[in-house]
Design an enzyme around this catalytic site. Structure first.
Site, PDB file in Angstrom:
ATOM      1  N   ASP A  53      13.089  -3.714   5.244  1.00  0.00           N
ATOM      2  CA  ASP A  53      11.982  -3.727   6.199  1.00  0.00           C
ATOM      3  C   ASP A  53      12.013  -2.429   6.985  1.00  0.00           C
ATOM      4  O   ASP A  53      13.053  -1.776   7.078  1.00  0.00           O
ATOM      5  CB  ASP A  53      12.111  -4.917   7.159  1.00  0.00           C
ATOM      6  CG  ASP A  53      10.770  -5.327   7.767  1.00  0.00           C
ATOM      7  OD1 ASP A  53      10.208  -4.524   8.530  1.00  0.00           O
ATOM      8  OD2 ASP A  53      10.303  -6.435   7.485  1.00  0.00           O
ATOM      9  N   ASP A  78      10.501   2.019   4.041  1.00  0.00           N
ATOM     10  CA  ASP A  78       9.068   2.248   4.162  1.00  0.00           C
ATOM     11  C   ASP A  78       8.484   2.071   2.761  1.00  0.00           C
ATOM     12  O   ASP A  78       8.710   2.908   1.885  1.00  0.00           O
ATOM     13  CB  ASP A  78       8.804   3.655   4.694  1.00  0.00           C
ATOM     14  CG  ASP A  78       7.318   3.999   4.779  1.00  0.00           C
ATOM     15  OD1 ASP A  78       6.474   3.190   4.324  1.00  0.00           O
ATOM     16  OD2 ASP A  78       6.992   5.090   5.286  1.00  0.00           O
ATOM     17  N   VAL A  79       7.753   0.982   2.542  1.00  0.00           N
ATOM     18  CA  VAL A  79       7.292   0.671   1.181  1.00  0.00           C
ATOM     19  C   VAL A  79       6.296   1.691   0.651  1.00  0.00           C
ATOM     20  O   VAL A  79       6.029   1.722  -0.556  1.00  0.00           O
ATOM     21  CB  VAL A  79       6.680  -0.741   1.095  1.00  0.00           C
ATOM     22  CG1 VAL A  79       7.726  -1.794   1.414  1.00  0.00           C
ATOM     23  CG2 VAL A  79       5.456  -0.887   1.990  1.00  0.00           C
ATOM     24  N   ASN A 105       6.832  -8.550  -0.610  1.00  0.00           N
ATOM     25  CA  ASN A 105       6.318  -9.394   0.457  1.00  0.00           C
ATOM     26  C   ASN A 105       5.698  -8.601   1.597  1.00  0.00           C
ATOM     27  O   ASN A 105       4.810  -9.108   2.291  1.00  0.00           O
ATOM     28  CB  ASN A 105       7.452 -10.277   0.996  1.00  0.00           C
ATOM     29  CG  ASN A 105       7.082 -10.974   2.282  1.00  0.00           C
ATOM     30  OD1 ASN A 105       6.180 -11.812   2.326  1.00  0.00           O
ATOM     31  ND2 ASN A 105       7.769 -10.612   3.368  1.00  0.00           N
ATOM     32  N   TYR A 172      -8.468  -6.255   3.718  1.00  0.00           N
ATOM     33  CA  TYR A 172      -7.360  -7.132   3.352  1.00  0.00           C
ATOM     34  C   TYR A 172      -7.618  -7.776   1.990  1.00  0.00           C
ATOM     35  O   TYR A 172      -6.749  -7.787   1.114  1.00  0.00           O
ATOM     36  CB  TYR A 172      -7.173  -8.202   4.430  1.00  0.00           C
ATOM     37  CG  TYR A 172      -6.022  -9.145   4.162  1.00  0.00           C
ATOM     38  CD1 TYR A 172      -4.707  -8.720   4.353  1.00  0.00           C
ATOM     39  CD2 TYR A 172      -6.241 -10.444   3.728  1.00  0.00           C
ATOM     40  CE1 TYR A 172      -3.647  -9.573   4.104  1.00  0.00           C
ATOM     41  CE2 TYR A 172      -5.184 -11.310   3.483  1.00  0.00           C
ATOM     42  CZ  TYR A 172      -3.883 -10.868   3.677  1.00  0.00           C
ATOM     43  OH  TYR A 172      -2.839 -11.718   3.435  1.00  0.00           O
ATOM     44  N   LYS A 176      -5.430  -7.347  -1.563  1.00  0.00           N
ATOM     45  CA  LYS A 176      -4.782  -8.478  -2.215  1.00  0.00           C
ATOM     46  C   LYS A 176      -5.365  -8.740  -3.604  1.00  0.00           C
ATOM     47  O   LYS A 176      -4.655  -9.195  -4.502  1.00  0.00           O
ATOM     48  CB  LYS A 176      -4.895  -9.716  -1.336  1.00  0.00           C
ATOM     49  CG  LYS A 176      -4.073  -9.622  -0.053  1.00  0.00           C
ATOM     50  CD  LYS A 176      -2.603  -9.419  -0.339  1.00  0.00           C
ATOM     51  CE  LYS A 176      -1.748  -9.505   0.897  1.00  0.00           C
ATOM     52  NZ  LYS A 176      -0.297  -9.344   0.614  1.00  0.00           N
TER      53      LYS A 176
END
Length: 267
Positions: A53, A78-79, A105, A172, A176
């Site tokens: 995270d 940091d994704v 996630n 959003y 997704k």
């Protein structure tokens, strides 16, 4: 480039027991409500977990705190940064010899914003975390999983990526939906490598993210009115679906979108 921070925390399960016994797992967004539930659930099923995270893990606790101290590692990730993913993979491989499961996630949400009022910068941030992040994670884990003969990737998507378009925020929902298609393409391209990829699509989850996205009680009530079961999902229900897809119980399941939505997809 982000600063790397790693640490060890204690878990409450010995390796060798549970549905995920010994599964070397990386979970992103691990310091959030759902992420914490995922970490606890995976540890309880015997997994070794690298919890990742952007948040600092000073207050990150997993109970019970007895048992195998080597089952849980933490890392600042940091994704959106490929270099951070490389560091995370290097850590899990150096500590445990490989990776068996990736749970993408980490995500952000926002209140419903009309398309013509959405700032491009906000759109870009949503895509960076919710879609670029899982892409980079998938890209990073495919080589070691392929070399090991397989693995499982579970993407935490949303009912927003499949249905109920009238009530969804465009940024959003688009992020997704992109994640749902990334899941399917990954499954199609890497099934022969023994790599399975599936997505979990919750409806509203009783969490801090849901309350932030729907701060107005009336807006939240309206959102829940579109769920046939008339409530939000619990974190435990989302965790259960994720554990199933990460485990060998779903060994012939790939490219699948599982709704944990109280029937919202069919509403």
């Amino acid at each position: 480039m982000t600063e790397l921070a790693t640490g060890r925390l204690r878990s409450g399960r010995h390796l060798g027991a549970g549905r995920l016994a010994g599964k070397r797992t990386l979970i992103t967004g691990a310091a959030g409500n759902v992420g914490m539930g995922l970490v606890q659930g995976f540890l309880a099923e015997g997994a070794q977990v690298l919890a990742a995270d952007l948040a600092v893990f000073n207050d990150f606790e997993v109970r019970p705190t007895t048992g195998n101290a080597d089952a849980l590692l933490t890392i600042r990730l940091d994704v959106t940064d490929p270099a951070d993913w490389n560091r995370a993979l290097a850590l899990i491989i150096s500590e445990w010899g490989g990776i068996d499961v990736l749970v993408n996630n980490a995500a952000i949400a926002s209140a419903l914003v009309p398309i013509d009022a959405r700032e491009p910068e906000d759109w870009d941030q949503m895509m960076a975390i919710n879609l670029r992040g899982p892409f980079l994670g998938t890209r990073a884990v495919i080589p070691p999983m392929r070399d090991a003969g397989g693995g499982a990737i579970v993407n935490l998507s949303s009912v927003a990526g499949l249905a109920q378009s009238r009530s969804m925020d465009a940024a959003y929902a688009a992020s997704k939906a992109g994640l749902a298609m990334l899941t399917r393409v990954t499954a199609a391209q890497h099934g022969a490598d023994g790599i399975r990829c599936n997505s979990v699509h919750p409806g509203p989850i009783d969490s801090a993210m849901m309350r932030a996205a729907y701060p107005d009680p009336e807006a939240l009530a309206k959102r829940l009115s579109r769920v046939p079961m008339s409530r939000a999902a619990s974190i435990a229900e989302v965790v259960a679906a994720t554990i199933f897809l990460a485990s060998d119980e779903s060994s012939f399941t790939t490219g699948t979108a599982i709704g944990v939505d109280g029937g919202a997809i069919v509403e």
